[in-house]
Design a protein around this motif. Structure first.
Motif, mmCIF file in Angstrom:
data_model
loop_
_atom_site.group_PDB
_atom_site.id
_atom_site.type_symbol
_atom_site.label_atom_id
_atom_site.label_comp_id
_atom_site.label_asym_id
_atom_site.label_seq_id
_atom_site.Cartn_x
_atom_site.Cartn_y
_atom_site.Cartn_z
ATOM 1 N N SER A 116 1.750 15.570 0.677
ATOM 2 C CA SER A 116 1.389 14.153 0.646
ATOM 3 C C SER A 116 2.616 13.263 0.702
ATOM 4 O O SER A 116 2.537 12.124 1.133
ATOM 5 N N THR A 117 3.782 13.743 0.247
ATOM 6 C CA THR A 117 4.946 12.881 0.103
ATOM 7 C C THR A 117 6.076 13.185 1.067
ATOM 8 O O THR A 117 6.971 12.388 1.225
ATOM 9 N N TYR B 198 0.838 -1.209 0.000
ATOM 10 C CA TYR B 198 0.000 0.000 0.000
ATOM 11 C C TYR B 198 0.868 1.253 0.000
ATOM 12 O O TYR B 198 0.606 2.214 -0.734
ATOM 13 N N ASP B 199 1.930 1.264 0.842
ATOM 14 C CA ASP B 199 2.811 2.430 0.903
ATOM 15 C C ASP B 199 3.502 2.677 -0.442
ATOM 16 O O ASP B 199 3.649 3.825 -0.879
ATOM 17 N N LYS C 227 -4.052 16.099 5.154
ATOM 18 C CA LYS C 227 -2.755 15.482 4.886
ATOM 19 C C LYS C 227 -1.720 15.890 5.932
ATOM 20 O O LYS C 227 -0.908 15.080 6.379
ATOM 21 N N GLN D 125 2.365 1.776 -3.428
ATOM 22 C CA GLN D 125 1.364 2.261 -4.386
ATOM 23 C C GLN D 125 1.069 3.735 -4.175
ATOM 24 O O GLN D 125 0.960 4.507 -5.132
ATOM 25 N N ARG D 126 0.940 4.150 -2.909
ATOM 26 C CA ARG D 126 0.666 5.566 -2.627
ATOM 27 C C ARG D 126 1.846 6.434 -3.060
ATOM 28 O O ARG D 126 1.673 7.508 -3.644
ATOM 29 N N SER D 127 3.068 5.947 -2.785
ATOM 30 C CA SER D 127 4.248 6.708 -3.181
ATOM 31 C C SER D 127 4.333 6.839 -4.699
ATOM 32 O O SER D 127 4.642 7.908 -5.230
ATOM 33 N N ALA E 197 1.844 6.777 -6.854
ATOM 34 C CA ALA E 197 0.798 7.689 -7.325
ATOM 35 C C ALA E 197 1.224 9.136 -7.136
ATOM 36 O O ALA E 197 1.034 9.984 -8.016
ATOM 37 N N ASN E 198 1.840 9.438 -5.973
ATOM 38 C CA ASN E 198 2.304 10.800 -5.726
ATOM 39 C C ASN E 198 3.419 11.188 -6.691
ATOM 40 O O ASN E 198 3.476 12.327 -7.181
#
Length: 455
Positions: free
Chosen positions: A280-281, A207-208, A421, A210-212, A214-215
């Motif tokens: 976000s990042t 999950y981490d 965020k 995938q989120r990274s 996307a950002n």
């Protein structure tokens, strides 16, 4: 770090497991205009290219090596500080440096890749035989973001490898246990629990990542297309049309005004999106931040709208928290700006900022902080504005979600998403209590300063 304990082949393999690493180097070259970019592994006595984009025939491929003592990256390894050179010949520090002459470049940028353990991995660097304009916030911010993301991915890949090794070892142990029925019965429950825990950790790692990713894609898209520049041209041409051709335009002048208004709105939206992407990042080390100082800085920035609204603002003694001063300033400035924007026109504006300690056991069921600790600071920003229906609570913190039309209230619909965020980055949470016509109270929960927390 001596090369005795370094597996360079494994490091190159890990770097090339990072999703979008090729796209990342492409974006570096596109945004800077430079012809060579690389991610290098740098130790005391070796400089190894792990991933490369080469449009100037510099001659390096992944696995290629330079003598580390001939590189500026070696100096960065010692200092852990980035080096940026727009034009070597005009640089007092580097005009006589032997490295640019040896490798034939006039522009240079290199940022250190620092692992979460504090260890130095290498550098993200770029060179070109021509001068380049590198000393600007967009490029500096991009390199910081990319090196942070690379560090994060390297850590996650190493954890994943360790997890796979541990799972393999546990499977071997399980097979050995099967040889003895009595031993198997005693150990099966324990092994099952360990496998479930490891599966959960792997899912969290995925999950981490995938989120990274996307950002990274969002930031790379916006930065590489440089959307702000065409908008500035639209606004400039609109000014020229109004100043020099207003008479000829006639009724069409109103269309020019609408065009410029739309361009300004788009410009503001892009800036807010970049702010949202950075917040976000970012996962940087924190320091002690006095919230009263954060609020005072926000009030100075909002001096004009406060005066226009005739607002009366009461501020209690607020706590000191662990965090990023800039991010927390963005959070509270957005909340104060909303309180001023959504005021009731015929009622004197009154805003109150209070704080109190709240144990985790007393948190509302809907509040789920990003980090579980025993005690939280609850900071409340209360206003007597127009309020909103509580059924829209989930929507107000989503990107681009607005409860009012642009003709009623200006804005991009990103401000409260940024607030959420920031709260999450600080291990906390944010919620709100409101009724139409009765104002709103935004509640920010942050771990107390004696609780360990990292952004």
């Amino acid at each position: 770090m001596s090369t005795v304990n370094v597996d360079f082949a494994k490091d190159i393999e890990r770097v090339n497991k990072i999703p979008l690493i090729t796209t990342l180097l492409d974006v570096v070259c596109q945004v800077t205009g430079m012809g060579f970019a690389a991610l290098a592994r740098v130790t005391e006595d070796r400089w190894i290219a792990c991933s490369v984009r080469d449009d100037i025939q510099f001659g390096l491929i992944p696995g290629g090596e330079l003598k580390v003592e001939t590189t500026i990256c070696n100096e960065i390894r010692d200092s852990h500080q980035a080096i940026v050179i727009d034009h070597v010949r005009e640089s007092d520090t580097f005009c006589k440096h032997p490295t640019p002459l040896m490798y034939g470049f006039q522009s240079y940028i290199s940022f250190p890749i620092i692992l979460k353990t504090g260890g130095f991995f290498g550098t993200l660097c770029a060179i070109d035989p021509r001068p380049a304009q590198l000393e600007n916030p967009k490029i500096i911010g991009m390199f910081r973001l990319f090196t942070d993301l690379i560090s994060f991915h390297l850590q996650q890949i190493e954890l994943l490898e360790q997890s796979q090794l541990e799972v393999a070892e546990k499977e071997l142990a399980r097979q050995q246990v099967e040889k003895s029925e009595s031993q198997y019965r005693n150990l099966s429950d324990t092994l099952e629990q360990q496998v479930q825990e490891r599966t959960r950790q792997l899912q969290e790692t995925i999950y981490d990542l995938q989120r990274s990713n996307a950002n990274l894609q969002q930031f790379a898209y916006i930065a590489s297309h440089d959307l702000q520049e065409p908008l500035r041209k639209i606004q400039s041409f609109g000014d020229l049309l109004q100043a020099q051709h207003a008479v000829e335009l006639g009724k069409g002048a109103d269309l020019v005004v609408r065009m410029q208004t739309a361009a300004r709105r788009m410009s503001g939206l892009i800036k807010d999106l970049l702010t949202f992407s950075r917040i976000s990042t970012r996962q940087e080390a924190t320091s002690s931040v006095p919230l009263n100082q954060v609020i005072n800085t926000a009030l100075q920035d909002l001096e004009i709208p406060i005066r226009e609204a005739g607002a009366h603002i009461e501020i209690d003694l607020l706590p000191v928290v662990h965090g990023d001063f800039g991010q927390l300033g963005q959070l509270f400035q957005n909340l104060l700006s909303n309180a001023l924007k959504f005021r009731q026109q015929d009622v004197p504006t009154h805003i109150q900022i209070r704080a109190q300690i709240t144990p985790a056991t007393a948190l509302p069921a809907s509040v789920k902080p990003a980090r579980k600790v025993a005690m939280y600071h609850r900071i409340e920003v209360t206003d007597n504005g127009i309020g909103f229906d509580s059924k829209y609570l989930d929507r107000v913190f989503q990107v681009f979600q607005r409860l009012h039309s642009r003709s009623e209230f200006s804005g991009t619909g990103i401000g409260l998403a940024i607030c959420e965020k920031v709260a999450i980055n600080h291990g906390g949470a944010i919620t709100a209590i409101s009724q139409p016509g009765l104002g709103a109270t935004f509640q920010v929960y942050l771990p107390t300063i004696d609780e360990p927390i990292s952004l």
